[in-house]
Structures are given as structure tokens and as C-alpha cells.
Design an enzyme around this catalytic site. Structure first.
Site, PDB file in Angstrom:
ATOM      1  N   ALA A  42      32.217  -6.386  78.106  1.00 39.39           N
ATOM      2  CA  ALA A  42      31.125  -7.234  78.536  1.00 39.39           C
ATOM      3  C   ALA A  42      30.704  -8.295  78.055  1.00 39.39           C
ATOM      4  O   ALA A  42      30.848  -9.492  78.597  1.00 39.39           O
ATOM      5  CB  ALA A  42      29.923  -5.764  79.485  1.00 39.39           C
TER       6      ALA A  42
ATOM      7  N   ASP B  79      26.211  -3.253  82.104  1.00 42.40           N
ATOM      8  CA  ASP B  79      26.472  -4.148  80.395  1.00 42.40           C
ATOM      9  C   ASP B  79      26.748  -5.356  80.988  1.00 42.40           C
ATOM     10  O   ASP B  79      26.348  -6.358  79.193  1.00 42.40           O
ATOM     11  CB  ASP B  79      28.913  -3.785  80.829  1.00 42.40           C
ATOM     12  CG  ASP B  79      28.624  -2.337  80.654  1.00 42.40           C
ATOM     13  OD1 ASP B  79      27.650  -1.938  80.288  1.00 42.40           O
ATOM     14  OD2 ASP B  79      29.426  -1.468  79.908  1.00 42.40           O
TER      15      ASP B  79
ATOM     16  N   SER C  97      35.252   1.041  72.520  1.00 43.52           N
ATOM     17  CA  SER C  97      33.855   2.020  72.066  1.00 43.52           C
ATOM     18  C   SER C  97      32.838   2.785  72.238  1.00 43.52           C
ATOM     19  O   SER C  97      31.807   3.188  71.797  1.00 43.52           O
ATOM     20  CB  SER C  97      33.878   1.286  70.561  1.00 43.52           C
ATOM     21  OG  SER C  97      32.910  -0.062  70.651  1.00 43.52           O
TER      22      SER C  97
ATOM     23  N   ALA D  86      37.426  -2.639  70.192  1.00 41.59           N
ATOM     24  CA  ALA D  86      37.525  -2.919  72.137  1.00 41.59           C
ATOM     25  C   ALA D  86      38.041  -1.442  72.328  1.00 41.59           C
ATOM     26  O   ALA D  86      38.338  -0.203  71.235  1.00 41.59           O
ATOM     27  CB  ALA D  86      39.020  -2.861  72.064  1.00 41.59           C
TER      28      ALA D  86
ATOM     29  N   LEU E 211      30.848   0.207  73.777  1.00 45.44           N
ATOM     30  CA  LEU E 211      30.185  -0.301  73.260  1.00 45.44           C
ATOM     31  C   LEU E 211      30.103  -1.762  74.093  1.00 45.44           C
ATOM     32  O   LEU E 211      28.881  -2.808  73.213  1.00 45.44           O
ATOM     33  CB  LEU E 211      29.160  -0.641  71.939  1.00 45.44           C
ATOM     34  CG  LEU E 211      29.356   0.832  70.882  1.00 45.44           C
ATOM     35  CD1 LEU E 211      29.539   0.221  69.074  1.00 45.44           C
ATOM     36  CD2 LEU E 211      28.745   1.261  71.248  1.00 45.44           C
TER      37      LEU E 211
END
EC number: 2.7.1.36
Length: 303
Positions: free
Chosen positions: A99, A141, A93, A91, A95
Site C-alpha cells: 500500500a 492500508d 511484513s 516486503a 506493515l
């Protein structure tokens, strides 16, 4: 009754933060997923083993649980659920963990209730959740977690899926995260104080993103590294880089990467590097102090 869905994480190649100001961006789904399973229960429980979360309440809240709570408010009735979340990405990160979680949960809830929404509707509903939780969010995202593959989001918020050879890419991440809402708010505050300067910065990011898109459509990856470096300089100007992110960016370049930049909101999180012919060298160098991996991309979105 039980239903499940999963959605991929993402890496933004070009255009983060500028996309909040109606500028284009390019992102790719990566082969790390969030899987959500919902089932009938006597009371609402949320379990996220990778984060050590075991939560019981009718309205989950706090951190990543805010996304779950808002999804339940908007897209579920009041009946209690057992919700289990399996995350292959950390979480915060950069990335797209929130989303991917939101898209996967909406997908699982739709199956639970027998609803059949198309990807456009799913992405739009997931974007609403992100806006409600974060205060401001681009649709990028949630689009990439819904559609998968490669996505170009144009200045009119239209999603264009396309195919391209991205070449050799590496992603590395820190052990701490940046808070997306705080980073977005910081850029907005800088925009308020220096509107002309920040406007020009966003225009330049737009030009970089569109140049990258044109070259990718030609399957020409040669300029990607230099374009990443240009984009990184502008992200630094926005105030979203940190000392350690900059160290990662330059470590990748020193190990042979043609270019490298933050991917995501910044303030922590991850970088992405274009590494033609030197993936192993860059991964080895970054793994001395951080966590790095070859970026494997996913053509599959919500499944």
C-alpha cells in the site's frame, strides 16, 4: 524530468481481515516509509535496492512489481520511466509495504504529470490497484498510507482521522512474509464453508474494534492489551496465525506485554504488542529470536 513522493507503512491495531467484510478497523501510520522517484528514461527500469530488484520491461510484473505495473497501466501514459523505490520496511511484513509503495508511486506519477488530486482520490485509486492485484483488499492500508496518523475505517468505508495516545507499543517481524492474497483467499474459503460461524467471528471482531475506538477517544489505553488478546484469538480462528507468530505473541506477553496480536494479513509478517512500562523488556525478549522495535508513529501521510 523527475518527481518523488513517499508514504508511510502502517500497523493495524484492530480489525484486519474483518475489514474485508465491511467491518471497521483501526490503523496507525508508522515512521517507516517507502519513497518512489520517477524520471524520464529511454526504457522502463525498476530498481528496489533493499530487495535486490533490478527489472527492465514495459510492464513490470511478479510479486511486488505487480503493483508497479498496474499503477503504470492505470495512471501513466506509455512513455518509459526510470523508477527507483527506497523501502524502509520489509516486503510482506504485514506493515503495508504494498500500500505504501502504491500510494507513493501514484503520488510521484501525479507530480510527474502535473496532476493535483486530493487525499480521498489518491486513496481510492491506490485501493483500486490493490484490489486488481490481490483480488480482494480493504481500503484501510491505502487510506492510512495516504492520510497518516490514526485512522478509524467505519463499516460504511468512511475514513475518520482521530488523535489518541496509544501508549507504549512494540512491533516485531519474522524473516518470512505471508502472501496477502493467499491469506485473504483462505479466510474467504473458510467463510464459504462455515458462513454462520465466520459471520459471528467477524461480528465479534467488529465489537472489539468499536470498543477499542471508544476507549482511544477517551485516551484510555488500559484495556488495549486485553482487547488485542481477544482479537488475536479470533484471528487464530480465521486460520491466519502460524506456530511462529503464536510464539512471538506469547513471548511478548511473557516479557510483560499487556496484550499482543498479529498485525496485517498473517501467515508470516509481524505482531504488535501493547507494553505499558515494559517496552525495553519486550524488545529485548523478542530480539533474541526475531526482529523487534519500539513502534514510532507518523502523523504524516503522503508527502
Amino acid at each position: 524530468m523527475k518527481s518523488s513522493a513517499s508514504a508511510p507503512a502502517k500497523a493495524i491495531l484492530f480489525g484486519e481481515h474483518a475489514v474485508v467484510y465491511s467491518k471497521p478497523a483501526i490503523a496507525a501510520a508508522i515512521d517507516r516509509r517507502v519513497t518512489v522517484t520517477v524520471s524520464e528514461s529511454s526504457s522502463t527500469h525498476v530498481t528496489i535496492p533493499s530487495l535486490g530488484i533490478r527489472h527492465s520491461s514495459e510492464r513490470p510484473s511478479g510479486g511486488i512489481l505487480d503493483y508497479i505495473g498496474r499503477c503504470l497501466e492505470l495512471y501513466h501514459d506509455a512513455s518509459p520511466l526510470d523508477i527507483r523505490v527506497e523501502m524502509e520496511i520489509p516486503a510482506g511484513s504485514g506493515l503495508g509495504s504494498s500500500a505504501a509503495l502504491t500510494v507513493a508511486l501514484i503520488g510521484a506519477l501525479d507530480r510527474y504529470h502535473g496532476r493535483d488530486h486530493g487525499p480521498g482520490e489518491t486513496a481510492a485509486r491506490a485501493h483500486r490497484v490493490e484490489v486488481d492485484v490481490q483480488g480482494a483488499a480493504s481500503p484501510l492500508d491505502t487510506a492510512i498510507s495516504t492520510y497518516g496518523g490514526l485512522v478509524y475505517l467505519d463499516s460504511q468505508r468512511r475514513v475518520r482521522q482521530f488523535e489518541a495516545d496509544l501508549g507504549d507499543l512494540v512491533i516485531a517481524h519474522l524473516d518470512y512474509s505471508g502472501e496477502t492474497a493467499r491469506m485473504v483467499a483462505g479466510v474467504a474459503e473458510r467463510f464459504r464453508r462455515f458462513p454462520d460461524i465466520m459471520g459471528r467471528i467477524m461480528d465479534t471482531v467488529e465489537s472489539i474494534t468499536n470498543t477499542a475506538y471508544r476507549e482511544l477517544l477517551r485516551n484510555n489505553t488500559e484495556p488495549l492489551g486485553e482487547l488485542m488478546n481477544l482479537n488475536q484469538g479470533l484471528l487464530d480462528s480465521m486460520g491466519v496465525s502460524t506456530r511462529e507468530l503464536s510464539m512471538m505473541v506469547y513471548e511478548a506477553r511473557n516479557a510483560g506485554a499487556a496484550g499482543s496480536k498479529i498485525t496485517g494479513a498473517g501467515g508470516g509478517g509481524s505482531i504488535i504488542a501493547h507494553c505499558p512500562g515494559c517496552v525495553d523488556d519486550v524488545v529485548t525478549a523478542l530480539n533474541r529470536n526475531w526482529k523487534a522495535m519500539r513502534a514510532e508513529f507518523s502523523v504524516k501521510g503522503l508527502i
